[in-house]
Design a protein around this motif. Structure first.
Motif, short mmCIF file in Angstrom:
data_model
loop_
_atom_site.label_atom_id
_atom_site.label_comp_id
_atom_site.label_asym_id
_atom_site.label_seq_id
_atom_site.Cartn_x
_atom_site.Cartn_y
_atom_site.Cartn_z
N ILE A 28 5.03 6.08 14.52
CA ILE A 28 5.21 6.87 13.48
C ILE A 28 4.49 6.23 12.52
CG2 ILE A 28 6.80 7.47 11.62
CD1 ILE A 28 9.15 7.34 13.63
N GLY A 29 4.46 4.89 12.13
CA GLY A 29 3.42 4.29 10.92
C GLY A 29 2.00 4.41 11.26
N SER A 37 2.79 12.28 6.88
CA SER A 37 1.55 12.61 7.90
C SER A 37 0.49 13.43 7.48
CB SER A 37 2.34 13.11 9.17
OG SER A 37 3.02 14.29 8.78
N ASP A 38 0.81 14.07 6.42
CA ASP A 38 -0.23 14.93 5.61
C ASP A 38 -0.43 14.73 4.23
OD1 ASP A 38 -2.01 16.87 5.16
OD2 ASP A 38 -0.44 18.68 5.17
N SER A 46 2.52 7.34 1.10
CA SER A 46 3.65 8.21 1.91
C SER A 46 4.52 8.40 0.43
CB SER A 46 4.44 7.56 2.85
OG SER A 46 3.59 7.34 3.92
N ILE A 68 7.68 2.47 1.51
CA ILE A 68 6.65 1.46 1.52
C ILE A 68 7.02 0.04 1.75
CG2 ILE A 68 4.89 0.66 -0.41
CD1 ILE A 68 5.12 3.68 0.58
N SER A 69 6.08 -0.51 2.52
CA SER A 69 6.60 -1.81 2.99
C SER A 69 6.19 -3.05 2.21
CB SER A 69 5.67 -2.04 4.57
OG SER A 69 6.22 -1.00 5.43
N MET A 73 7.82 6.57 -0.95
CA MET A 73 8.86 6.45 0.02
C MET A 73 8.33 5.50 1.28
SD MET A 73 11.79 8.96 1.07
CE MET A 73 12.96 8.77 2.09
N PHE A 79 1.07 -1.41 -0.05
CA PHE A 79 0.09 0.11 -0.11
C PHE A 79 0.94 1.21 -0.02
CE2 PHE A 79 -2.40 3.05 2.36
CZ PHE A 79 -3.21 3.34 1.50
N PRO A 91 1.40 9.19 12.26
CA PRO A 91 1.97 9.27 13.54
C PRO A 91 1.19 9.91 14.57
CG PRO A 91 2.91 10.52 11.65
CD PRO A 91 1.81 9.87 11.15
N SER A 142 16.03 -0.14 8.41
CA SER A 142 15.44 0.56 9.39
C SER A 142 15.32 -0.34 10.68
CB SER A 142 14.07 1.10 9.17
OG SER A 142 13.10 0.03 9.14
N GLY A 186 6.51 13.82 2.35
CA GLY A 186 5.81 13.62 3.47
C GLY A 186 4.80 12.43 3.42
N PRO A 241 11.00 -1.05 4.69
CA PRO A 241 10.60 -0.06 3.72
C PRO A 241 11.48 0.26 2.49
CG PRO A 241 11.44 1.10 5.87
CD PRO A 241 11.50 -0.42 5.83
N LEU A 261 -3.75 15.35 16.61
CA LEU A 261 -4.54 16.34 15.93
C LEU A 261 -6.10 15.89 15.32
CD1 LEU A 261 -2.52 18.40 13.91
CD2 LEU A 261 -3.92 17.42 12.11
C1 LIG Z 1 9.06 1.02 8.94
C2 LIG Z 1 8.11 1.93 8.23
C3 LIG Z 1 7.00 1.43 7.19
C4 LIG Z 1 6.07 2.31 6.55
N1 LIG Z 1 5.49 1.75 5.68
C5 LIG Z 1 4.49 2.50 4.90
C6 LIG Z 1 3.65 1.66 4.01
O1 LIG Z 1 3.61 0.75 3.73
N2 LIG Z 1 3.04 2.48 3.16
C7 LIG Z 1 2.77 4.07 3.26
O2 LIG Z 1 2.10 4.55 2.65
N3 LIG Z 1 3.73 4.58 4.27
C8 LIG Z 1 4.64 3.78 4.99
N4 LIG Z 1 5.23 4.38 5.94
C9 LIG Z 1 5.26 5.90 6.13
C10 LIG Z 1 4.57 6.33 7.26
O3 LIG Z 1 3.19 6.48 7.40
C11 LIG Z 1 5.22 7.93 7.36
O4 LIG Z 1 6.47 7.85 7.86
C12 LIG Z 1 4.45 8.73 8.35
O5 LIG Z 1 3.08 8.84 7.85
C13 LIG Z 1 4.94 9.88 8.70
O6 LIG Z 1 5.65 10.39 7.66
P1 LIG Z 1 6.98 11.23 7.23
O7 LIG Z 1 7.85 10.30 7.68
O8 LIG Z 1 7.08 11.96 5.83
O9 LIG Z 1 6.97 12.58 8.52
P2 LIG Z 1 6.55 13.94 8.34
O10 LIG Z 1 4.94 14.17 7.47
O11 LIG Z 1 7.47 14.85 7.56
O12 LIG Z 1 6.47 14.45 9.59
C14 LIG Z 1 7.64 14.55 10.49
C15 LIG Z 1 7.22 14.56 12.04
O13 LIG Z 1 6.43 15.66 12.22
C16 LIG Z 1 5.40 15.44 12.92
N5 LIG Z 1 4.29 16.18 12.66
C17 LIG Z 1 3.79 16.38 11.29
N6 LIG Z 1 2.79 17.59 11.41
C18 LIG Z 1 2.48 17.82 12.77
C19 LIG Z 1 2.07 18.92 13.39
N7 LIG Z 1 0.90 19.47 12.71
N8 LIG Z 1 1.98 19.15 14.74
C20 LIG Z 1 2.99 18.19 15.24
N9 LIG Z 1 3.81 17.19 14.80
C21 LIG Z 1 3.63 17.08 13.53
C22 LIG Z 1 4.83 14.05 12.49
O14 LIG Z 1 3.97 13.16 13.25
C23 LIG Z 1 6.39 13.39 12.41
O15 LIG Z 1 6.59 12.83 13.47
C24 LIG Z 1 6.09 3.52 6.71
C25 LIG Z 1 7.16 4.20 7.55
C26 LIG Z 1 8.10 3.33 8.36
C27 LIG Z 1 9.05 4.10 9.37
#
Ligand SMILES: Cc1cc2nc3c(=O)[nH]c(=O)nc-3n(C[C@H](O)[C@H](O)[C@H](O)COP(=O)(O)OP(=O)(O)OC[C@H]3O[C@@H](n4cnc5c(N)ncnc54)[C@H](O)[C@@H]3O)c2cc1C
Length: 392
Positions: free
Chosen positions: A364-365, A137-138, A131, A163-164, A161, A128, A368, A205, A135, A212, A374
């Motif tokens: 984080i996954g 988280s948004d 990400s 992606i598991s 990025m 799936f 986060p 990781s 970014g 990922p 939020l």
């Molecule tokens: C091992 C692993 C497996 C994963 N597998 C998948 C997968 O299969 N498919 C997929 O789609 N994604 C996957 N992800 C991605 C994961 O969903 C994202 O890493 C996560 O959503 C955070 O996105 P980001 O790393 O870009 O952080 P960012 O979006 O850059 O955020 C950075 C930090 O800031 C915090 N933050 C952001 N906005 C705010 C706010 N308004 N207030 C306070 N704090 C805030 C976030 O919580 C985070 O801690 C995986 C990640 C990991 C580490």
């Protein structure tokens, strides 16, 4: 709220508990600490036992041939299935199937035939991809990967990025931009061998299973028949899936916390320091009590989310609370249980160090924990729920 299990739930829980304790936990003494799969000669007879229980593809609805368990029963079983070393990311080494299929339950019949049913039979595997390097988280703002209509096809360009599961998969569900804003995202099923799709790197990781990866899409041509759901509904559908997935995700954290706590209680009863058992030292008792409180609170929050989901309520707030609390509480329980074991707590022969690493990712996954806070803040301040959580 009454969480007393029904007779059927009790029987299912007993069956899965006994399977985990008798079949899975003993196997792990022989497996490498980071194992994610069982050798086929070991898995095959165990899979037959799961079939005899009627629990293969345990989380699938009855319309697609699954057991059609309600969310609360799935939650109770997820708590049981994860009570072993690999239990957080590969509960029972995938013998019960399921996981990651939720989007495909809403696919059209042709897509179900090509992707869902073969995946349920263990013949295909999916990933799936939401990400992106910009970014995760948004995603509604961050997604840059574009899909542009070209006759009966779509052409996808961009990158994903973190992606598991890509290494072992043969297709994936990809969320791409087909318009502006939240209403401009659409999901596509993309075969991994489609020309132009490249897995550019694996990102080592804390988690050694399903590492990922990063993906590049260079003019990847996908037929419209592989569009999953309506154009522009990709975010709503993905967000709906994420809310539902957060409940079993949280339940797995509770399961691992219970397994860690059980080991800590047993060890405290046999290990002696200063002329007494650890269990007789108040400092250790308090750690065990804090584990109990964390586990019970986490369990109640996830059961509450599950029960409301079964009642057809919007559980955004409750699923967010469960995800937030269960991941943080389980991290604390693992940490204390590790501490109670002293040096043994960090040894690879014990499961704590794997749980410790993998549980860190859980904050984080799947959204986060800041994003979960939020979501809860929006519900609280936006007036969707009163301060006591009663739905308006
Ligand atoms: C091992 C692993 C497996 C994963 N597998 C998948 C997968 O299969 N498919 C997929 O789609 N994604 C996957 N992800 C991605 C994961 O969903 C994202 O890493 C996560 O959503 C955070 O996105 P980001 O790393 O870009 O952080 P960012 O979006 O850059 O955020 C950075 C930090 O800031 C915090 N933050 C952001 N906005 C705010 C706010 N308004 N207030 C306070 N704090 C805030 C976030 O919580 C985070 O801690 C995986 C990640 C990991 C580490």
């Amino acid at each position: 709220m009454d969480f007393t299990p029904t007779d059927e739930q009790r029987q299912l829980v007993e069956m899965v508990r006994s399977f985990v304790q008798k079949e899975i936990v003993p196997l792990e003494t022989e497996l490498p600490p980071d194992a994610g799969r069982l050798p086929e000669h070991v898995a095959a007879p165990l899979r037959r036992k799961v079939e005899q229980m009627g629990l293969e593809c345990w989380d699938a609805p009855s319309e697609v041939g699954g057991p059609g368990l309600d969310v609360i029963t799935q939650t109770l079983l997820a708590i049981e299935m994860s009570q072993h070393r690999a239990g957080l990311y590969t509960p029972c080494y995938g013998l019960f199937g399921g996981g990651g299929l939720a989007n495909l339950y809403d696919a059209d019949e042709d897509q179900k035939k090509r992707y869902l049913y073969p995946t349920m039979r263990g013949e295909r595997r999916g990933f799936f991809a939401l990400s992106e390097p910009s970014g995760g988280s948004d995603p509604a703002r961050a997604i840059r990967t574009k899909a542009v209509r070209d006759g009966d096809d779509w052409i996808i360009n961009g990158s994903k990025m973190w992606i598991s599961g890509v290494v072992d998969a043969d297709y994936g569900i990809v969320v791409a931009r087909t318009g502006e804003g939240r209403g401009g995202l659409t999901q596509f099923i993309v075969d991994k061998d489609t020309p132009g799709l490249t897995m550019t790197r694996v990102i080592p990781s804390l988690r050694r299973v399903e590492e990922p990866t990063e993906l590049e899409f260079d003019n990847v041509r996908v037929p419209d028949a592989n569009r999953l759901g309506e154009e522009g509904k990709g975010f709503a559908n993905a967000a709906g899936r994420l809310v539902k997935v957060r409940i079993p995700y949280s339940a797995q954290c509770v399961g691992v916390a219970i397994a860690a706590h059980r080991l800590a209680v047993d060890y405290a009863k046999i290990r002696e320091t200063f002329g007494r058992k650890l269990a007789q030292q108040q400092g250790i008792q308090w750690m065990l009590v804090d584990n109990e409180v964390d586990i019970d609170t986490a369990r109640l929050l996830v059961l509450q989310a599950a029960q409301l989901a079964d009642a057809g309520k919007n559980v955004k707030r409750e699923a967010a609370m469960a995800k937030l609390y269960c991941t943080e509480a389980a991290s604390r329980v693992i940490d204390r249980s590790m501490q109670i074991h002293g040096g043994l707590g960090v040894a690879a022969e014990m499961p704590f160090e794997r749980w410790y690493r993998e549980m860190r990712i859980r904050r984080i996954g799947e959204g986060p924990n800041e994003v979960q806070r939020l979501v809860i803040a929006r519900e609280l301040l936006g007036g969707a729920a009163s301060i006591r959580g009663e739905k308006k």
